[in-house]
Design an enzyme around this catalytic site. Structure first.
Site, PDB file in Angstrom:
ATOM      1  N   TRP A  35      26.695  62.514  15.899  1.00 54.40           N
ATOM      2  CA  TRP A  35      25.115  61.875  15.282  1.00 54.40           C
ATOM      3  C   TRP A  35      25.423  63.086  13.967  1.00 54.40           C
ATOM      4  CZ3 TRP A  35      23.189  58.003  16.585  1.00 54.40           C
ATOM      5  CH2 TRP A  35      23.095  57.374  17.782  1.00 54.40           C
ATOM      6  N   ASP A  91      18.619  67.617  13.057  1.00 53.05           N
ATOM      7  CA  ASP A  91      18.050  66.758  13.604  1.00 53.05           C
ATOM      8  C   ASP A  91      18.156  67.422  15.579  1.00 53.05           C
ATOM      9  OD1 ASP A  91      18.233  64.912  15.640  1.00 53.05           O
ATOM     10  OD2 ASP A  91      20.369  63.726  14.642  1.00 53.05           O
ATOM     11  N   LYS A 113      14.179  60.542  23.702  1.00 54.09           N
ATOM     12  CA  LYS A 113      14.793  61.489  24.231  1.00 54.09           C
ATOM     13  C   LYS A 113      13.902  62.624  24.993  1.00 54.09           C
ATOM     14  CE  LYS A 113      18.188  60.284  22.628  1.00 54.09           C
ATOM     15  NZ  LYS A 113      18.955  59.836  21.341  1.00 54.09           N
TER      16      LYS A 113
HETATM   17  C1  LIG Z   1      19.893  59.576  19.967  1.00 52.66           C
HETATM   18  C2  LIG Z   1      20.695  60.185  19.008  1.00 52.66           C
HETATM   19  C3  LIG Z   1      20.595  60.215  17.263  1.00 52.66           C
HETATM   20  C4  LIG Z   1      20.007  58.593  17.080  1.00 52.66           C
HETATM   21  O1  LIG Z   1      18.446  58.071  17.050  1.00 52.66           O
HETATM   22  P1  LIG Z   1      18.051  56.908  16.869  1.00 52.66           P
HETATM   23  O2  LIG Z   1      16.179  56.884  16.853  1.00 52.66           O
HETATM   24  O3  LIG Z   1      18.605  55.768  18.284  1.00 52.66           O
HETATM   25  O4  LIG Z   1      18.223  56.754  15.558  1.00 52.66           O
HETATM   26  C5  LIG Z   1      20.660  60.926  16.596  1.00 52.66           C
HETATM   27  N1  LIG Z   1      20.907  62.135  16.428  1.00 52.66           N
HETATM   28  C6  LIG Z   1      21.019  62.306  18.329  1.00 52.66           C
HETATM   29  C7  LIG Z   1      21.134  64.130  18.125  1.00 52.66           C
HETATM   30  C8  LIG Z   1      20.072  61.451  18.926  1.00 52.66           C
HETATM   31  O5  LIG Z   1      20.439  62.677  20.820  1.00 52.66           O
END
Ligand SMILES: *Cc1c(COP(=O)(O)O)cnc(C)c1O
Length: 358
Positions: free
Chosen positions: A99, A168, A192
């Protein structure tokens, strides 16, 4: 049979969040209408957004001067919105996983992008050390991924660097206290730790906006959503409602300090068993980098051929979602805020039983 939900995302939510959301889908606030069939501008819905924003600020102790937004597009859209809105000349990124790398790739289209440190050559089995000293003091921001969902590493504290940070926090939001003042932007997909898929949360520092010289398309400009309180266009009404229920649950449970205590307890239990059990080993090489949220492990080298057997063994006993990400293999037990310790104990019992049988 009771199911133990270790899914990496979308993932487990508190039962009462699901029940309250289901109830509102049938009848929202006694209105005789479903949450799915009312306007986001209905007078009863604005308080949902307002309370969700207020609880976000309270639970994370967000200082004045920040806005909380609920948008569409997922964390993946933020990978490009962040440089669009904040990258004037140079941005710095920490490459700690798939990511993180995707976020960095988007930035390259907007300006000079510095990879401060990377653990990619070692399949991201640790967080690079001493990266703070390599962050260029003239970068517009430094981007980190606080929890690496796929590889099971986590930054357990907010780094100190000479420039404002962007993070993020898709997979560890609300699992620990955060010093929000170190960041100009914190974002994540809600699926999540917060809500069903469909809503993205963004915490943005208001006075960090408006500093880039490029034209930003309306929908990709954070200022648009700040000005309209996430109501510029139709926001994802149902996931926002569910997020509010989770935020209320978080507060009632004791907030982020309590979530951190539980996360540490769950992960101590499971890593303890991974380290003890001769059939398994953890994949993260530096113990201090082990994620509390996504616990990754594999069969020990001598027992490699038992991987599929253990997966079936665990699945037969109610474990859901313990297969590792396809890029890593092995196993991953995602232990998000809503996961009870009894589920972790059930997985540990499986591992012990499997060890006895081999
Ligand atoms: C799941 C995840 C993403 C992707 O998220 P989307 O909402 O599907 O775009 C990005 N960064 C991290 C750390 C993730 O766990």
């Amino acid at each position: 049979m009771k199911k133990h939900n270790f899914n990496a995302g979308p993932s487990i939510l508190p039962r009462e969040v699901i029940e309250k959301t289901a109830q509102a889908i049938l009848d929202f606030n006694g209105s005789g209408l479903s949450l799915m069939e009312i306007s986001h501008r209905a007078k009863d819905f604005q308080p949902v957004v307002d309370e969700a924003v207020a609880l976000f600020k309270e639970l994370l102790d967000i200082p004045d001067g920040y806005s909380v937004l609920f948008l569409g597009g997922g964390a993946s859209l933020e990978f490009c919105m962040v440089p669009y809105n904040f990258l004037e000349k140079k941005a710095a990124y920490l490459n700690t996983g798939a990511w993180a790398k995707k976020a960095m790739k988007e930035a390259k289209a907007f300006g000079e992008t510095v990879e401060v440190a990377s653990s990619e050559k070692d399949t991201y089995t640790y967080i690079p050390k001493g990266f703070e000293a390599n962050v260029p003091a003239d970068a517009d921001y430094f981007h980190i991924t606080t929890n690496n969902t796929i590889y099971g590493t986590e930054l357990h504290a907010d780094p100190t660097v000479p420039v404002p940070m962007v993070a993020d926090m898709s997979s560890d939001i609300f699992s620990r206290p955060v010093d929000v003042s170190k960041y100009i932007c914190i974002y994540g997909g809600a699926q999540k730790n917060l809500a069903p898929a469909g809503v993205t949360f963004v915490i943005v520092k208001n006075d960090a906006l408006g500093k880039v010289s490029r034209h930003i398309p309306t929908m990709l400009n954070y200022q648009t959503h700040v000005d309209k309180g996430s109501m510029f266009n139709t926001p994802p009404v149902v996931p926002i409602y569910a997020a509010l229920q989770t935020l209320r649950w978080l507060k009632a449970q004791g907030g982020v300090e309590e979530m951190q205590r539980r996360a540490k307890m769950r992960s101590d239990m499971l890593y303890g068993e991974i380290d003890r059990n001769r059939l398994f080993r953890g994949t993260v090489t530096d113990p201090e980098d082990r994620s509390y949220m996504n616990i990754c492990f594999v069969m020990a080298d001598e027992y490699k051929e038992l991987e599929a057997d253990f997966l079936k063994f665990a699945t037969d006993r109610g474990m859901v979602g313990v297969k590792g990400h396809r890029s890593v293999g092995g196993f991953r037990a995602s232990c998000y805020n809503a996961l009870p310790a009894e589920s972790v104990q059930a997985l540990i019992d499986c591992m012990k039983e499997f060890e006895k049988a081999h």
